[in-house]
Design an enzyme around this catalytic site. Sequence first.
Site, PDB file in Angstrom:
ATOM      1  N   HIS A 168      13.462 -32.247 -13.313  1.00  0.00           N
ATOM      2  CA  HIS A 168      12.303 -33.104 -13.080  1.00  0.00           C
ATOM      3  C   HIS A 168      11.455 -32.494 -11.966  1.00  0.00           C
ATOM      4  O   HIS A 168      12.014 -32.048 -10.957  1.00  0.00           O
ATOM      5  CB  HIS A 168      12.763 -34.494 -12.640  1.00  0.00           C
ATOM      6  N   THR A 221      -0.710  -5.517 -37.656  1.00  0.00           N
ATOM      7  CA  THR A 221      -1.674  -6.603 -37.447  1.00  0.00           C
ATOM      8  C   THR A 221      -1.407  -7.294 -36.119  1.00  0.00           C
ATOM      9  O   THR A 221      -2.318  -7.537 -35.317  1.00  0.00           O
ATOM     10  CB  THR A 221      -1.517  -7.649 -38.580  1.00  0.00           C
ATOM     11  N   GLY A 274       1.603   5.845 -46.617  1.00  0.00           N
ATOM     12  CA  GLY A 274       2.856   6.154 -47.307  1.00  0.00           C
ATOM     13  C   GLY A 274       2.791   5.636 -48.733  1.00  0.00           C
ATOM     14  O   GLY A 274       2.360   4.507 -48.968  1.00  0.00           O
ATOM     15  N   LEU A 289       4.571 -14.831 -40.225  1.00  0.00           N
ATOM     16  CA  LEU A 289       4.712 -14.890 -38.774  1.00  0.00           C
ATOM     17  C   LEU A 289       5.435 -13.651 -38.270  1.00  0.00           C
ATOM     18  O   LEU A 289       6.354 -13.141 -38.935  1.00  0.00           O
ATOM     19  CB  LEU A 289       5.515 -16.140 -38.376  1.00  0.00           C
ATOM     20  N   GLY A 325      -6.522 -18.072 -44.901  1.00  0.00           N
ATOM     21  CA  GLY A 325      -5.197 -17.529 -45.217  1.00  0.00           C
ATOM     22  C   GLY A 325      -5.242 -16.017 -45.328  1.00  0.00           C
ATOM     23  O   GLY A 325      -6.302 -15.403 -45.269  1.00  0.00           O
ATOM     24  N   GLY A 373       2.261  -0.940 -34.339  1.00  0.00           N
ATOM     25  CA  GLY A 373       2.266  -2.362 -33.982  1.00  0.00           C
ATOM     26  C   GLY A 373       1.669  -3.282 -35.039  1.00  0.00           C
ATOM     27  O   GLY A 373       1.796  -4.500 -34.950  1.00  0.00           O
TER      28      GLY A 373
HETATM   29  P1  FAD Z   1       1.741  -6.184 -40.281  1.00  0.00           P
HETATM   30  O1  FAD Z   1       1.800  -6.556 -38.864  1.00  0.00           O
HETATM   31  O2  FAD Z   1       0.546  -6.576 -41.056  1.00  0.00           O
HETATM   32  O3  FAD Z   1       1.924  -4.604 -40.317  1.00  0.00           O
HETATM   33  C1  FAD Z   1       1.843  -3.875 -41.494  1.00  0.00           C
HETATM   34  C2  FAD Z   1       1.489  -2.458 -41.142  1.00  0.00           C
HETATM   35  O4  FAD Z   1       1.650  -1.657 -42.302  1.00  0.00           O
HETATM   36  C3  FAD Z   1       0.026  -2.281 -40.722  1.00  0.00           C
HETATM   37  O5  FAD Z   1      -0.036  -1.595 -39.495  1.00  0.00           O
HETATM   38  C4  FAD Z   1      -0.583  -1.457 -41.851  1.00  0.00           C
HETATM   39  O6  FAD Z   1      -1.585  -0.573 -41.403  1.00  0.00           O
HETATM   40  C5  FAD Z   1       0.614  -0.693 -42.347  1.00  0.00           C
HETATM   41  N1  FAD Z   1       0.504  -0.215 -43.722  1.00  0.00           N
HETATM   42  C6  FAD Z   1       0.123  -0.922 -44.816  1.00  0.00           C
HETATM   43  N2  FAD Z   1       0.216  -0.160 -45.915  1.00  0.00           N
HETATM   44  C7  FAD Z   1       0.650   1.038 -45.507  1.00  0.00           C
HETATM   45  C8  FAD Z   1       0.954   2.249 -46.188  1.00  0.00           C
HETATM   46  N3  FAD Z   1       0.867   2.360 -47.511  1.00  0.00           N
HETATM   47  N4  FAD Z   1       1.365   3.308 -45.442  1.00  0.00           N
HETATM   48  C9  FAD Z   1       1.488   3.229 -44.100  1.00  0.00           C
HETATM   49  N5  FAD Z   1       1.234   2.101 -43.414  1.00  0.00           N
HETATM   50  C10 FAD Z   1       0.829   1.021 -44.118  1.00  0.00           C
HETATM   51  N6  FAD Z   1       2.072 -14.401 -35.930  1.00  0.00           N
HETATM   52  C11 FAD Z   1       2.844 -14.970 -34.984  1.00  0.00           C
HETATM   53  O7  FAD Z   1       4.057 -15.079 -35.192  1.00  0.00           O
HETATM   54  N7  FAD Z   1       2.320 -15.402 -33.803  1.00  0.00           N
HETATM   55  C12 FAD Z   1       1.004 -15.305 -33.532  1.00  0.00           C
HETATM   56  O8  FAD Z   1       0.550 -15.709 -32.458  1.00  0.00           O
HETATM   57  C13 FAD Z   1       0.150 -14.739 -34.508  1.00  0.00           C
HETATM   58  N8  FAD Z   1      -1.168 -14.609 -34.288  1.00  0.00           N
HETATM   59  C14 FAD Z   1      -1.967 -14.025 -35.231  1.00  0.00           C
HETATM   60  C15 FAD Z   1      -3.326 -13.942 -34.986  1.00  0.00           C
HETATM   61  C16 FAD Z   1      -4.168 -13.366 -35.910  1.00  0.00           C
HETATM   62  C17 FAD Z   1      -5.640 -13.264 -35.639  1.00  0.00           C
HETATM   63  C18 FAD Z   1      -3.610 -12.833 -37.118  1.00  0.00           C
HETATM   64  C19 FAD Z   1      -4.495 -12.165 -38.123  1.00  0.00           C
HETATM   65  C20 FAD Z   1      -2.257 -12.920 -37.379  1.00  0.00           C
HETATM   66  C21 FAD Z   1      -1.420 -13.535 -36.441  1.00  0.00           C
HETATM   67  N9  FAD Z   1      -0.050 -13.679 -36.658  1.00  0.00           N
HETATM   68  C22 FAD Z   1       0.732 -14.274 -35.717  1.00  0.00           C
HETATM   69  C23 FAD Z   1       0.584 -13.206 -37.891  1.00  0.00           C
HETATM   70  C24 FAD Z   1       1.272 -11.856 -37.637  1.00  0.00           C
HETATM   71  O9  FAD Z   1       0.323 -10.930 -37.160  1.00  0.00           O
HETATM   72  C25 FAD Z   1       1.912 -11.337 -38.919  1.00  0.00           C
HETATM   73  O10 FAD Z   1       2.758 -12.309 -39.463  1.00  0.00           O
HETATM   74  C26 FAD Z   1       2.728 -10.086 -38.636  1.00  0.00           C
HETATM   75  O11 FAD Z   1       1.932  -9.076 -38.089  1.00  0.00           O
HETATM   76  C27 FAD Z   1       3.401  -9.578 -39.912  1.00  0.00           C
HETATM   77  O12 FAD Z   1       4.126  -8.442 -39.614  1.00  0.00           O
HETATM   78  P2  FAD Z   1       4.422  -7.329 -40.724  1.00  0.00           P
HETATM   79  O13 FAD Z   1       5.244  -6.305 -40.038  1.00  0.00           O
HETATM   80  O14 FAD Z   1       4.921  -7.953 -41.951  1.00  0.00           O
HETATM   81  O15 FAD Z   1       2.983  -6.725 -41.105  1.00  0.00           O
HETATM   82  P1  NAI Z   2      -3.718 -20.816 -42.631  1.00  0.00           P
HETATM   83  O1  NAI Z   2      -2.939 -20.845 -43.874  1.00  0.00           O
HETATM   84  O2  NAI Z   2      -3.076 -21.173 -41.345  1.00  0.00           O
HETATM   85  O3  NAI Z   2      -4.976 -21.771 -42.749  1.00  0.00           O
HETATM   86  C1  NAI Z   2      -5.915 -21.659 -43.761  1.00  0.00           C
HETATM   87  C2  NAI Z   2      -6.646 -22.974 -43.866  1.00  0.00           C
HETATM   88  O4  NAI Z   2      -7.755 -22.803 -44.703  1.00  0.00           O
HETATM   89  C3  NAI Z   2      -5.790 -24.086 -44.454  1.00  0.00           C
HETATM   90  O5  NAI Z   2      -5.900 -25.222 -43.650  1.00  0.00           O
HETATM   91  C4  NAI Z   2      -6.384 -24.290 -45.839  1.00  0.00           C
HETATM   92  O6  NAI Z   2      -6.272 -25.612 -46.294  1.00  0.00           O
HETATM   93  C5  NAI Z   2      -7.837 -23.906 -45.583  1.00  0.00           C
HETATM   94  N1  NAI Z   2      -8.567 -23.437 -46.751  1.00  0.00           N
HETATM   95  C6  NAI Z   2      -8.121 -22.656 -47.759  1.00  0.00           C
HETATM   96  N2  NAI Z   2      -9.130 -22.394 -48.629  1.00  0.00           N
HETATM   97  C7  NAI Z   2     -10.233 -23.026 -48.142  1.00  0.00           C
HETATM   98  C8  NAI Z   2     -11.571 -23.135 -48.575  1.00  0.00           C
HETATM   99  N3  NAI Z   2     -11.983 -22.522 -49.683  1.00  0.00           N
HETATM  100  N4  NAI Z   2     -12.440 -23.873 -47.835  1.00  0.00           N
HETATM  101  C9  NAI Z   2     -12.022 -24.491 -46.700  1.00  0.00           C
HETATM  102  N5  NAI Z   2     -10.755 -24.423 -46.246  1.00  0.00           N
HETATM  103  C10 NAI Z   2      -9.878 -23.693 -46.951  1.00  0.00           C
HETATM  104  O7  NAI Z   2      -4.351 -19.332 -42.584  1.00  0.00           O
HETATM  105  P2  NAI Z   2      -5.106 -18.560 -41.444  1.00  0.00           P
HETATM  106  O8  NAI Z   2      -5.514 -19.483 -40.360  1.00  0.00           O
HETATM  107  O9  NAI Z   2      -6.124 -17.724 -42.121  1.00  0.00           O
HETATM  108  O10 NAI Z   2      -3.961 -17.611 -40.906  1.00  0.00           O
HETATM  109  C11 NAI Z   2      -3.317 -16.673 -41.778  1.00  0.00           C
HETATM  110  C12 NAI Z   2      -1.889 -16.493 -41.413  1.00  0.00           C
HETATM  111  O11 NAI Z   2      -1.760 -15.857 -40.157  1.00  0.00           O
HETATM  112  C13 NAI Z   2      -1.155 -17.805 -41.352  1.00  0.00           C
HETATM  113  O12 NAI Z   2      -0.184 -17.799 -42.371  1.00  0.00           O
HETATM  114  C14 NAI Z   2      -0.481 -17.847 -40.028  1.00  0.00           C
HETATM  115  O13 NAI Z   2       0.865 -18.074 -40.158  1.00  0.00           O
HETATM  116  C15 NAI Z   2      -0.727 -16.472 -39.420  1.00  0.00           C
HETATM  117  N6  NAI Z   2      -1.184 -16.706 -38.054  1.00  0.00           N
HETATM  118  C16 NAI Z   2      -0.279 -17.195 -37.151  1.00  0.00           C
HETATM  119  C17 NAI Z   2      -0.669 -17.510 -35.889  1.00  0.00           C
HETATM  120  C18 NAI Z   2       0.321 -18.083 -34.966  1.00  0.00           C
HETATM  121  O14 NAI Z   2       1.509 -18.025 -35.255  1.00  0.00           O
HETATM  122  N7  NAI Z   2      -0.080 -18.631 -33.825  1.00  0.00           N
HETATM  123  C19 NAI Z   2      -2.037 -17.306 -35.424  1.00  0.00           C
HETATM  124  C20 NAI Z   2      -2.922 -16.827 -36.458  1.00  0.00           C
HETATM  125  C21 NAI Z   2      -2.475 -16.523 -37.715  1.00  0.00           C
END
Ligand code: FAD
Ligand code: NAI
Length: 465
Positions: free
Chosen positions: A443, A40, A114, A318, A271, A38
Amino acid sequence: MDYKVVVIGSGPGGYVAAIRCAQLGFKTAIIEKYPTLGGTCLNVGCIPSKALLDSSEHFYNAGHTFEEHGIEISKPKANLTQMIKRKAGVVKANVDGIAFLMKKNKIDVFTGVGSFVDKHTIKITAVDGKERTITTEKVIVATGSKPTPLPFAPFDKKRIISSTEALELKEIPKHLIVIGGGVIGMELGSVYARIGSKVTVVEFLENLIPTMDGSLGKELQKVAKKLGMDVYLGHKVTAVENKGKEVVVKAEDKGGKQLELKGDYCLVSIGRRPYTEGLGLEKIGIETVKGQIPVDDHLKTSVDNIYAIGDVVRGAMLAHKAEEEGILVAEQLAGQKPHINYNLIPGVVYTWPEVASVGQTEEQLKQSGRAYKVGNFPYKALGRARASMDTDGFVKILADKNTDEILGVHIIGARAADMIAAGVVAMEYRASAEDISRMSHAHPTYMEAVKEACLAATANRPIHM
Ligand code: FAD
Ligand code: NAI
């Protein structure tokens, strides 16, 4: 070859790619370094954060809106341990669901890191150091991303924390300092503000959630203020120091005015960066650019049988973007001609009210010089919103000035996360604002605000304002 396709990484990009490959009849394997599938999203991202957002929202309402609704209870007490326990249960149900889907689709799952031996051979190294290799015709790299630390203050995971630790705290912070007013900062900042922490957000730019339409960040700031959050915009953090029981954050504004904050936890959410460590990309001649794996329009890397998707490549980080890319690669391998409209990938922030957006922002339209018109409708003019006491927020529709085609839908308000799908549908079918304004909307619903904002954009004649 042992497999037609091997997917490295089991996040929403990787596991969805694997399922689609299996559906298309390819012998497929997936490699994940952690014991649960699953990625991140399911383990330390989307799902656990939404679980805590929901729990904290219930708590907040119990203390703030129940009385007005005529529900009398004694003062509620937040039990963070139970909230985190429930969250763990939600995560488990989801990751177990992915394991089930792998079995159902006859996808072989390998646990371990991997790495490339050559372009057709992948080594899997288990936690105990045991190694095995498998061969494959095609590889999909979906290794995701990791939190970015401040260059001068690495995560110590105790006081200076990333989202991962913020989802597992043992106590409610007295004062949580959040660096970065983006998506994570505002979502997790809201969780703790609702359950009693003092929360201070320090953002480098002049607006919260700065990649979205500017009006949304401004409204979100008002909402954050109502929640009791302090927000410092335009502040550059210069130092973060763990002093044992407290953490000290120093920042300065554009004029050099100093700010010093003392808290018990500092969440750094500035970020995320692509993750490729240990993949052995150098063995197959793939060079990363700014950490990302470069890909062409077909998500193919510089090596012809290797594709990369999700957070490890360009574009929004995302889950749903990663999923679409996984499906695109699988279908291409089957000779189909899939397509992703990157302009129509919605973005959502799960604060309350929620923020949701699709298409172009007003800032982007201004910059491109395209003639546009704006239709706004506030939630406070909506019967449905008054009934639920969710009157903060608005819907903003951006449409082409000449053709009336909808170019952007930006919502901050109750249930915006679900409503934005209507914006995606409208824009995929290139609807005009008038098209939407002439469709019957049930509505009373929040969606009536979209219809009214379309009326405002088309003819400046909303009915209820
Ligand atoms: P990941 O989900 O990061 O999965 C990558 C996987 O690869 C991991 O399990 C890792 O362990 C594995 N891996 C890495 N290297 C290796 C290797 N060499 N061999 C084997 N396995 C490996 N996005 C949304 O759209 N909606 C949200 O509400 C949202 N909320 C978020 C909240 C938080 C706190 C965070 C941190 C992120 C959130 N995101 C959200 C962003 C979202 O989690 C990511 O965009 C998404 O998980 C990316 O998917 P991915 O498959 O590219 O990578
Ligand atoms: P983000 O890119 O959303 O926000 C980072 C913020 O930090 C920006 O506003 C930027 O201007 C600020 N920033 C950068 N450097 C800084 C500094 N040195 N001091 C102060 N502010 C600074 O990144 P975030 O919140 O860490 O999330 C990471 C990724 O995870 C995002 O790209 C987001 O798409 C994804 N994510 C998506 C969610 C969702 O879809 N609901 C929820 C959580 C994460």
